[in-house]
Write a protein that holds these residues in place. Structure first.
Motif, PDB file in Angstrom:
ATOM      1  N   HIS A  37      -2.108  90.370  20.422  1.00  0.00           N
ATOM      2  CA  HIS A  37      -0.644  90.387  20.394  1.00  0.00           C
ATOM      3  C   HIS A  37      -0.079  89.018  20.042  1.00  0.00           C
ATOM      4  CE1 HIS A  37      -0.108  94.393  22.079  1.00  0.00           C
ATOM      5  NE2 HIS A  37      -1.093  94.112  22.924  1.00  0.00           N
TER       6      HIS A  37
ATOM      7  N   GLU B 278      15.259  95.203  19.653  1.00  0.00           N
ATOM      8  CA  GLU B 278      15.192  96.223  18.616  1.00  0.00           C
ATOM      9  C   GLU B 278      14.203  97.304  19.036  1.00  0.00           C
ATOM     10  OE1 GLU B 278      14.438  92.908  17.755  1.00  0.00           O
ATOM     11  OE2 GLU B 278      16.500  92.414  17.276  1.00  0.00           O
ATOM     12  N   SER B 279      14.494  98.531  18.715  1.00  0.00           N
ATOM     13  CA  SER B 279      13.741  99.671  19.248  1.00  0.00           C
ATOM     14  C   SER B 279      12.257  99.669  18.910  1.00  0.00           C
ATOM     15  CB  SER B 279      14.373 100.989  18.791  1.00  0.00           C
ATOM     16  OG  SER B 279      14.309 101.090  17.388  1.00  0.00           O
ATOM     17  N   SER B 280      11.842  99.182  17.764  1.00  0.00           N
ATOM     18  CA  SER B 280      10.419  99.234  17.434  1.00  0.00           C
ATOM     19  C   SER B 280       9.836  97.845  17.163  1.00  0.00           C
ATOM     20  CB  SER B 280      10.186 100.151  16.238  1.00  0.00           C
ATOM     21  OG  SER B 280      10.910  99.666  15.122  1.00  0.00           O
ATOM     22  N   ALA B 281      10.474  96.811  17.672  1.00  0.00           N
ATOM     23  CA  ALA B 281      10.023  95.448  17.411  1.00  0.00           C
ATOM     24  C   ALA B 281       8.905  95.005  18.357  1.00  0.00           C
ATOM     25  CB  ALA B 281      11.194  94.480  17.519  1.00  0.00           C
ATOM     26  N   TRP B 282       8.757  95.678  19.505  1.00  0.00           N
ATOM     27  CA  TRP B 282       7.830  95.217  20.540  1.00  0.00           C
ATOM     28  C   TRP B 282       6.834  96.312  20.903  1.00  0.00           C
ATOM     29  CZ3 TRP B 282       8.928  90.283  20.688  1.00  0.00           C
ATOM     30  CH2 TRP B 282      10.249  89.880  20.448  1.00  0.00           C
ATOM     31  N   ASP B 283       5.588  95.931  21.061  1.00  0.00           N
ATOM     32  CA  ASP B 283       4.563  96.844  21.556  1.00  0.00           C
ATOM     33  C   ASP B 283       4.579  96.920  23.079  1.00  0.00           C
ATOM     34  OD1 ASP B 283       3.500  97.456  19.004  1.00  0.00           O
ATOM     35  OD2 ASP B 283       2.494  95.514  19.013  1.00  0.00           O
TER      36      ASP B 283
END
Length: 72
Positions: free
Chosen positions: A23, A62-67
């Motif tokens: 990551h 943001e909705s898909s910026a982070w795992d």
């Protein structure tokens, strides 16, 4: 990419493990001194992190910026 909310007790082992898992780590704190410490401790472990001086209550996630998001 993992988002880590850092504080004066910066959790270096957590960052090391996230880094080991592949990551990119971003640490967010309202205190610049906490972020400076985070950079120093990460550097001592050979880990690169990105730091952002911001309040998470106002930080755009943001909705898909982070795992993963880790708040410690």
């Amino acid at each position: 990419m993992a988002l880590l909310y850092a504080d004066e007790h910066f959790p270096a082992p957590v960052v090391e493990e996230l880094h080991r898992l592949g990551h990119d780590v971003t640490a967010v704190d309202t205190a610049a001194t906490g972020l400076e410490k985070a950079q120093r401790l990460a550097g001592e472990q050979g880990v690169r992190i990105t730091t952002v001086c911001a309040d998470l209550a106002e930080f755009a996630l943001e909705s898909s910026a982070w795992d993963a998001v880790v708040s410690i």
